[in-house]
Design a protein around this motif. Structure first.
Motif, short mmCIF file in Angstrom:
data_model
loop_
_atom_site.label_atom_id
_atom_site.label_comp_id
_atom_site.label_asym_id
_atom_site.label_seq_id
_atom_site.Cartn_x
_atom_site.Cartn_y
_atom_site.Cartn_z
N PHE A 292 0.78 -0.99 0.15
CA PHE A 292 -0.20 0.05 -0.09
C PHE A 292 0.86 1.30 0.06
CE2 PHE A 292 -2.48 3.53 1.83
CZ PHE A 292 -3.69 3.36 0.81
N SER A 293 0.57 2.03 -1.00
CA SER A 293 1.75 3.22 -1.07
C SER A 293 0.93 4.43 -0.45
CB SER A 293 1.89 3.68 -2.52
OG SER A 293 2.76 4.82 -2.74
N VAL A 294 1.54 4.93 0.49
CA VAL A 294 1.14 6.06 1.20
C VAL A 294 1.92 7.30 0.46
CG1 VAL A 294 0.55 5.34 3.60
CG2 VAL A 294 3.03 5.75 2.95
N ASN A 295 2.82 7.04 -0.38
CA ASN A 295 3.20 8.10 -1.25
C ASN A 295 2.19 8.58 -2.06
OD1 ASN A 295 5.02 9.91 -2.90
ND2 ASN A 295 5.06 8.09 -4.36
N ASP A 296 1.63 7.65 -2.71
CA ASP A 296 0.59 7.82 -3.69
C ASP A 296 -0.68 8.56 -2.97
OD1 ASP A 296 1.99 6.80 -5.57
OD2 ASP A 296 0.94 4.77 -5.91
N PHE A 297 -1.00 8.08 -2.04
CA PHE A 297 -2.09 8.33 -1.14
C PHE A 297 -2.01 10.10 -0.71
CE2 PHE A 297 -4.97 8.89 2.62
CZ PHE A 297 -6.08 8.18 2.12
N ALA A 298 -0.84 10.16 -0.18
CA ALA A 298 -0.47 11.57 0.33
C ALA A 298 -0.23 12.62 -0.78
CB ALA A 298 0.75 11.69 1.18
N ARG A 299 0.18 12.09 -1.94
CA ARG A 299 0.37 12.90 -3.16
C ARG A 299 -1.18 13.13 -3.66
NH1 ARG A 299 5.20 13.66 -5.80
NH2 ARG A 299 6.42 12.34 -4.41
#
Ligand code: 5GP
Ligand code: MN
Length: 339
Positions: A292-299
């Motif tokens: 699960f990518s929190v980079n994508d989520f936060a971005r």
């Protein structure tokens, strides 16, 4: 890093230069460790070097060798602008987009004529540097600075001071060597740094065991506020300005709090929302396990970014509104958040 880039940098550093080294805003252990390590290395080569931090950093990093020579842009804008404008070379470490140093300093860096060199391990780098050493698979910028010195063929210049700075950042960015970003190479480098004089036990003690009683009370408050959203395998913590004030919050006091959410069995994403009345924002930290990518989520939703398993972001709403927005987004990620 490509050989042609290494050769160009070797040539560039052959003559003494004025060099500025910059970490990101609200610098952490990796940002301060890497900038200070590079500072000591470049000074050793005979360059004039200065670390310019965008703003202040936590007390638990203020023992790092060279910390007294760090200048803060926020409190010395004129002097720092002059230093930047007079520099021949600017190293930007542990970030990859000029917005990460704040608007004002970002503009000064952008317009500076110096040759820019980026060393960083975050995703999606911007294109502002002439030379780029960017690799998202490496645990920390400190590990990359070790590699960078090795590329230049100068590992033997890594003395106890440089080793201490580098070990600190590797330790903090890998969560004391437990995150998946830790590789056998990370441990080999850490071992070499120990050989060169980094004292792993002292460093751990300085960073993790020098906190105040108030900080522990604040942690207790944060854990009291922890909410588990079982349907989404998500846990979040909130801290209001009033709560921070009650326990005399100091920079760095909330470092690591977000990880407690991830320690619960089955939790895939953990988040902390921290109100900052002075900056009029809610600072948000995201952590995850697995793919699960929190980079994508936060971005995508909170104007941020970072790594797959650790990212940051912000909201310009109230604390409650930020949390409500967060909760309202989760249904769209239900499948991705399944363990
Ligand atoms: P933290 O949650 O500890 O502030 O940050 C986690 C990771 O995400 C760190 O590697 C940090 O550099 C990065 N990060 C934090 N805030 C931001 C942000 O606003 N934008 C981007 N691109 N990265 C961030
Ligand atoms: Mn880092």
């Amino acid at each position: 890093m490509e050989n042609t880039q290494i050769e160009a940098i070797q040539l560039l550093l052959k003559q003494p230069k004025n060099i500025v080294i910059v970490p990101h805003r609200n610098p952490d252990g990796d940002a301060m460790g890497s900038t200070l390590a590079l500072y000591h290395y470049l000074k050793g080569l005979g360059h004039k070097a200065a670390v310019i931090a965008p703003n202040d950093y936590p007390e638990f990093l203020k023992w790092l060798p060279g910390t007294q020579s760090v200048v803060q842009f926020e409190f010395n804008e004129e002097a720092c602008t002059t230093l930047i404008n007079r520099s021949d070379v600017i190293f930007t470490l542990d970030f990859n987009d000029l917005s990460r140093v704040g608007h004002q300093m970002g503009t000064v860096l952008e317009t500076a004529s110096a040759i820019k060199i980026m060393i960083d391990h975050h995703q999606q780098p911007s294109d502002y540097a002439k030379y780029m050493y960017s690799n998202v698979e490496i645990s920390s910028t400190c590990e990359m600075v070790y590699n960078f010195i090795a590329f230049l063929g100068e590992t033997d210049k890594i003395d106890a001071v440089i080793a201490t700075c580098l070990y600190t950042g590797i330790m903090t960015d890998t969560g004391s060597f437990r995150f998946p970003s830790t590789t056998n190479r990370t441990l080999e480098i850490a071992g070499d740094l120990m050989k060169r004089g980094a004292n792993h036990s002292d460093i751990h003690n300085q960073v993790f065991d020098t906190h105040s009683y108030n900080r522990l009370q604040l942690l207790s408050c944060a854990l009291g506020n922890l909410t588990v959203l079982k349907d989404y395998n998500t846990a979040y913590i909130s801290l209001s300005q009033e709560e921070l004030d009650r326990f005399e919050f100091k920079k760095g006091d909330t470092e690591g709090f977000v990880n407690y959410g991830l320690s619960i069995k089955g939790i895939v994403m953990a988040v902390i929302f921290i109100e900052n009345v002075q900056d009029d924002i809610i600072k948000i930290s995201f952590r995850s396990k697995g793919s699960f990518s929190v980079n994508d989520f936060a971005r995508s939703h909170f104007n941020g970014g970072g790594h797959t398993n650790a990212a940051g972001g912000r909201s310009e709403t109230s604390l409650n509104e930020a949390i409500e927005k967060f909760i309202s987004i989760l249904p769209a990620y239900k499948q991705q958040l399944a363990p």
